[in-house]
Structures are given as structure tokens and as C-alpha cells.
Design an enzyme around this catalytic site. Sequence first.
Site, PDB file in Angstrom:
ATOM      1  N   LYS A 131       0.872  -1.190   0.000  1.00 24.16           N
ATOM      2  CA  LYS A 131       0.000   0.000   0.000  1.00 24.16           C
ATOM      3  C   LYS A 131       0.893   1.220   0.000  1.00 24.16           C
ATOM      4  O   LYS A 131       2.021   1.172   0.497  1.00 24.16           O
ATOM      5  CB  LYS A 131      -0.863   0.026   1.263  1.00 24.16           C
ATOM      6  CG  LYS A 131      -2.090   0.887   1.135  1.00 24.16           C
ATOM      7  CD  LYS A 131      -3.224   0.115   0.478  1.00 24.16           C
ATOM      8  CE  LYS A 131      -4.402   0.995   0.134  1.00 24.16           C
ATOM      9  NZ  LYS A 131      -5.562   0.176  -0.270  1.00 24.16           N
ATOM     10  N   GLY A 170      -5.563   2.453  -7.365  1.00 25.58           N
ATOM     11  CA  GLY A 170      -6.230   3.552  -6.675  1.00 25.58           C
ATOM     12  C   GLY A 170      -6.698   3.191  -5.276  1.00 25.58           C
ATOM     13  O   GLY A 170      -6.693   2.030  -4.869  1.00 25.58           O
ATOM     14  N   ASP A 171      -7.079   4.205  -4.544  1.00 23.58           N
ATOM     15  CA  ASP A 171      -7.732   4.086  -3.228  1.00 23.58           C
ATOM     16  C   ASP A 171      -8.340   5.471  -2.985  1.00 23.58           C
ATOM     17  O   ASP A 171      -8.565   6.218  -3.955  1.00 23.58           O
ATOM     18  CB  ASP A 171      -6.713   3.681  -2.143  1.00 23.58           C
ATOM     19  CG  ASP A 171      -7.386   3.234  -0.839  1.00 23.58           C
ATOM     20  OD1 ASP A 171      -7.819   2.075  -0.755  1.00 23.58           O
ATOM     21  OD2 ASP A 171      -7.496   4.055   0.097  1.00 23.58           O
TER      22      ASP A 171
HETATM   23  P1  NDP Z   1     -13.011   7.726  -2.900  1.00 21.82           P
HETATM   24  O1  NDP Z   1     -11.947   8.734  -2.733  1.00 21.82           O
HETATM   25  O2  NDP Z   1     -13.580   7.486  -4.264  1.00 21.82           O
HETATM   26  O3  NDP Z   1     -14.242   8.075  -1.942  1.00 21.82           O
HETATM   27  C1  NDP Z   1     -14.084   8.161  -0.575  1.00 21.82           C
HETATM   28  C2  NDP Z   1     -15.421   8.529   0.058  1.00 21.82           C
HETATM   29  O4  NDP Z   1     -15.310   8.392   1.462  1.00 21.82           O
HETATM   30  C3  NDP Z   1     -15.822   9.965  -0.210  1.00 21.82           C
HETATM   31  O5  NDP Z   1     -17.221  10.054  -0.215  1.00 21.82           O
HETATM   32  C4  NDP Z   1     -15.226  10.682   0.991  1.00 21.82           C
HETATM   33  O6  NDP Z   1     -15.852  11.911   1.312  1.00 21.82           O
HETATM   34  C5  NDP Z   1     -15.428   9.677   2.093  1.00 21.82           C
HETATM   35  N1  NDP Z   1     -14.384   9.846   3.098  1.00 21.82           N
HETATM   36  C6  NDP Z   1     -13.053   9.641   2.919  1.00 21.82           C
HETATM   37  N2  NDP Z   1     -12.372   9.902   4.047  1.00 21.82           N
HETATM   38  C7  NDP Z   1     -13.298  10.288   4.936  1.00 21.82           C
HETATM   39  C8  NDP Z   1     -13.237  10.678   6.284  1.00 21.82           C
HETATM   40  N3  NDP Z   1     -12.061  10.740   6.939  1.00 21.82           N
HETATM   41  N4  NDP Z   1     -14.389  10.978   6.910  1.00 21.82           N
HETATM   42  C9  NDP Z   1     -15.584  10.905   6.247  1.00 21.82           C
HETATM   43  N5  NDP Z   1     -15.703  10.553   4.966  1.00 21.82           N
HETATM   44  C10 NDP Z   1     -14.583  10.234   4.328  1.00 21.82           C
HETATM   45  O7  NDP Z   1     -12.436   6.369  -2.291  1.00 21.82           O
HETATM   46  P2  NDP Z   1     -12.898   4.861  -2.535  1.00 21.82           P
HETATM   47  O8  NDP Z   1     -14.368   4.807  -2.753  1.00 21.82           O
HETATM   48  O9  NDP Z   1     -12.000   4.278  -3.529  1.00 21.82           O
HETATM   49  O10 NDP Z   1     -12.530   4.197  -1.127  1.00 21.82           O
HETATM   50  C11 NDP Z   1     -13.457   4.105  -0.050  1.00 21.82           C
HETATM   51  C12 NDP Z   1     -13.024   3.008   0.903  1.00 21.82           C
HETATM   52  O11 NDP Z   1     -12.969   1.752   0.200  1.00 21.82           O
HETATM   53  C13 NDP Z   1     -11.624   3.177   1.521  1.00 21.82           C
HETATM   54  O12 NDP Z   1     -11.630   2.615   2.806  1.00 21.82           O
HETATM   55  C14 NDP Z   1     -10.742   2.315   0.608  1.00 21.82           C
HETATM   56  O13 NDP Z   1      -9.572   1.900   1.264  1.00 21.82           O
HETATM   57  C15 NDP Z   1     -11.687   1.158   0.345  1.00 21.82           C
HETATM   58  N6  NDP Z   1     -11.411   0.337  -0.829  1.00 21.82           N
HETATM   59  C16 NDP Z   1     -11.301   0.900  -2.072  1.00 21.82           C
HETATM   60  C17 NDP Z   1     -11.084   0.091  -3.163  1.00 21.82           C
HETATM   61  C18 NDP Z   1     -11.046   0.628  -4.548  1.00 21.82           C
HETATM   62  O14 NDP Z   1     -10.954  -0.176  -5.480  1.00 21.82           O
HETATM   63  N7  NDP Z   1     -11.130   1.933  -4.761  1.00 21.82           N
HETATM   64  C19 NDP Z   1     -10.890  -1.359  -3.021  1.00 21.82           C
HETATM   65  C20 NDP Z   1     -11.103  -1.851  -1.673  1.00 21.82           C
HETATM   66  C21 NDP Z   1     -11.335  -1.013  -0.640  1.00 21.82           C
HETATM   67  P3  NDP Z   1     -15.115  13.295   0.967  1.00 21.82           P
HETATM   68  O15 NDP Z   1     -15.096  13.377  -0.527  1.00 21.82           O
HETATM   69  O16 NDP Z   1     -15.921  14.354   1.626  1.00 21.82           O
HETATM   70  O17 NDP Z   1     -13.733  13.185   1.547  1.00 21.82           O
HETATM   71  O1  2IT Z   2      -7.930  -1.660  -0.707  1.00 19.85           O
HETATM   72  C1  2IT Z   2      -7.877  -2.163  -1.853  1.00 19.85           C
HETATM   73  O2  2IT Z   2      -8.026  -3.371  -2.044  1.00 19.85           O
HETATM   74  C2  2IT Z   2      -7.673  -1.254  -2.988  1.00 19.85           C
HETATM   75  N1  2IT Z   2      -7.618  -0.043  -2.796  1.00 19.85           N
HETATM   76  C3  2IT Z   2      -7.512  -1.813  -4.366  1.00 19.85           C
HETATM   77  C4  2IT Z   2      -6.094  -2.248  -4.601  1.00 19.85           C
HETATM   78  C5  2IT Z   2      -5.760  -2.696  -5.999  1.00 19.85           C
HETATM   79  O3  2IT Z   2      -4.569  -3.008  -6.208  1.00 19.85           O
HETATM   80  O4  2IT Z   2      -6.628  -2.729  -6.867  1.00 19.85           O
END
Ligand code: NDP
Ligand code: 2IT
Length: 453
Positions: A131, A170-171
Amino acid sequence: MSTSSSNSEVEQFMAGLVKRNPHEDEFHQAVREVAESLMPFILDHSEYRKAQILERMTEPDRVVIFRVTWMDDAGNIRANRAWRVQFNNSIGPYKGGLRFHPSVTLSILKFLGFEQTFKNSLTGLPMGGGKGGSNFNPKGKSDGEVMRFCHSLMTELQRFIGEDTDVPAGDIGVGAREISYLFGQYKRLKNRFTGILTGKGLSFGGSCGRREATGYGCVYFCENMFQQRGESIAGKRVLVSGSGNVAIYSIEKAIEMGAKVLTFSDSSGFIHDPDGIDAEKLAFIKDLKEVRRGRVIEYAEKFKGAEFHEGKRPWHVPAEVALPCATQNEISGEEARALLDNGIQAVSEGANMPTELNGVHAFVKAKILFGPAKAANAGGVAVSGLEQSQNALRLSWDHDEVDGRLKGIMRDIHAKCVEYGSDADDGSVNYVKGANIAGFIKVADAMLAYGAV
Ligand code: NDP
Ligand code: 2IT
């Protein structure tokens, strides 16, 4: 092995971990959850204990820390800190996302890299855990500023990654725009067009279905848990948090499967729409968040009957299903109890470690269908793994092919959780225990086979 001797082993193990990694609360929390469910298993399998597997698995292979210098639109020089945590490559090249958010610290990236190692193992694909990210805040920055930051970050990161070494994605705060800038700079610096990042655009090596994969996978996992009990998510009321990549495609799939989604949120507060989100309203959310990068309050201004609750989270709204899809520790112990009091039946974690540890304990004790993040959100990295395969083969699969494979992978992960997490007495499934043990075994056996490396 008795529960009390396992508990004291956990405390002893955690005391050592905390001493070696002071002030890393999120990392401690992630390791403790795993240690609690693994310790009885490890005490029954002396080969893992003798080889110090858990001790070695909680120490990253290496951490790279570097400065990222860039220029803002006003001509000011700015500097951020970035990290890449290469946690464990026992079963494949390091694989895991990059997070851009002002809250990013080494502790957060270590918790995420540790979890990723187990998650990637569960997918059945050959991926190790890693990560990275930066304390850079993309919010309010122009495209030009984000581009200069990404180019500068990749100028340093390119030394440490590669298609057979480490493949970021991404994340939070890193989506299609950021991956494109990062990939463009890598290609320019190395004069190589190769799969060193996943989540790429469809015209330059990206996979169909990667954008949707985490959210869709989270709902597929939830449906698998319901089916285990002869039920379905169809007709259930669903609470979603977040409005980013994972939240949007969880909402899309939940609606498609006949559920009624009542909420979503961002860091400013949450929206409660008692009528439910339909396809037209979801199109508005996509435009608001994916194109205009606006705030959720606009939804309540546009759609009558929807309410905006400033500074609040959605967990007190009565529903049968919760899909936390925003960030870590967004369901407190108190909120977990509120969900239970309101009759929650299933929680499928789209975000990483969204539930505080006492909330996890409450869900497991209540024997609801609780799908922990490393199982429930593995669909995203699984399709990243499929993107790597397609890049290596220099071909691309269509949407149905990828979605079919995603469904199969989520079904297999569910089956592994059932295999290692079933309670012989009442037939209930402890998915936390199942995911932790199943994820552990594959990595641990590889480490045993390698000897003292
Ligand atoms: P994005 O940046 O697309 O969206 C994040 C969302 O969560 C936004 O709505 C944001 O609101 C909100 N958010 C983030 N931080 C905070 C905070 N500290 N307090 C309140 N709201 C918050 O990210 P993702 O959708 O990609 O990721 C969301 C979660 O999923 C994370 O935990 C990530 O690690 C996990 N994840 C993502 C994967 C992926 O493929 N993208 C895969 C597996 C897990 P705001 O815009 O106001 O900050
Ligand atoms: O938390 C996760 O699994 C991710 N943000 C996706 C990682 C990836 O390599 O696609």
C-alpha cells in the site's frame, strides 16, 4: 487450546508489536483483530509458531519514504510526504492501492498493507500485499496541480515498482484521473508500456469492470451471505456511507438486485432519502461526484423528501443491511449497537477497517451476517489481478467475462470463510475468523516453504 491461554498469548504478542511500532494505532487495531482470531489456530499448529510466522507477517518487507515537490497554480513550491509499504511478496508481486488524503500516515498505510496481504491471498490470485500514498489533499486542487503532483510522485516511485515487483492502483483520492497522470509519467520516464499500475483507462490497458468491481463485489459478497441462510438482499433496506468509487457502485448493484438504498454520505454529512435512490437519482450522484466533484448536500436541494444531516453518519437510520464504503473507523462501538438495536441483519464492509474493534466484537457476538473488509471488498483488487493477467497476455476480456470471473472469485472467498469460520454447534459462520485463517494459511505455507527469509 484454552481460550484464556490464547488470550494471554494475544496480549503478549500485542505488547511486543506495540513496543516495536509505537504510536501506530490503526496498525495495532488491524493486527489485533487478526491475532485474536488466528492465535488459537496458530497454537494448534506448532510449525507456524516455531517459524515465527505471525511475527514475520506483521513486519513489512520494507517501507520507502520520500518527498514529493511540486508547484501550485500560483507558482508556490509545495512539498508533501509519500510512502510505499511493500508488506509481503510471499505469494506474488506487491499489490495494493495508493491513497491521497491529508490524514495519511505510516500507521494508516501499514494497517492497509497488512490487511491487503490477507485480502489478496483470499482472492486466489498470485498477489502479495502493499500500500502507498501521500498526505497530499486533492480536494480543491486544479487538474494541473494534481497532474504536477502525480508526475513528481511517479518520478520517485518508478524506482521501486514494476510489473513483477510492485503494482499500485487507486484508493481514497486516487481514481481514473490520478492513475492516468501516474501512468503517463512512468511511460515517459522508462520508455516502457507495461502493466505497472491497475485501474488504467480502457484505451490504455485498463480492464472492463475495474471501476465497478469493489462495489459490485461487496454486494455479491453480501448476497452470498444471505443465500447461505436461504435469503436475499432483494427487498431489504440498505444504508451506504461514502459517495466515492466504492459507494457509488455498491449503490448501483444493490438497486439492480432489488434492494432499497436509503443513505449515502461524504465527510460533510449524510443524505437520507426515505423514498430510496433510483437509477435517475444515482445518475445525479455520479455526475455530482465523478464529474463535478461537488458535495452531497446538492442531492437534498435537488430531490424533494431527501434530508441532509450535517456532520452526522447514517448508522442510526433503521435498515436491514449496512454497507460502510467511506473510510476506517466510521462505525463506532456505539453505532454498531444502534444498528443491532434497529435489527440490522447484514454488514458487508466496502471500506477497509470501517468498524471499530468493539463494533466488530458486537456484530460477531450477535451472529449477524458480518462480512469483514478483507473478504467483502476484495473484488476491487481481484479485478486488478485480472487486469494484470490481461496486460501480460496483451489482450482484453469483455465486461461479461470479467463480471463472471468477479462473481466466481467472490463466491470462492465466501466458501473459504464458511470452511474456516463455521460453528460446528449452531451452523453460524464467523466470517472474521474464516477470512483471517483462510487468508493466513496460503501466505504462511509459502513462508514456511522458503525457510528463514
Ligand atoms: P473515494 O476517494 O472514491 O471516496 C471516498 C469517500 O469516502 C468519499 O465520499 C469521501 O468523502 C469519504 N471519506 C473519505 N475519508 C473520509 C473521512 N475521513 N471521513 C468521512 N468521509 C470520508 O475512495 P474509494 O471509494 O476508492 O474508497 C473508499 C473506501 O474503500 C476506503 O476505505 C478504501 O480503502 C476502500 N477500498 C477501495 C477500493 C477501490 O478499489 N477503490 C478497493 C477496496 C477497498 P469526501 O469526498 O468528503 O472526503
Ligand atoms: O484496498 C484495496 O483493495 C484497494 N484499494 C484496491 C487495490 C488494488 O490493487 O486494486
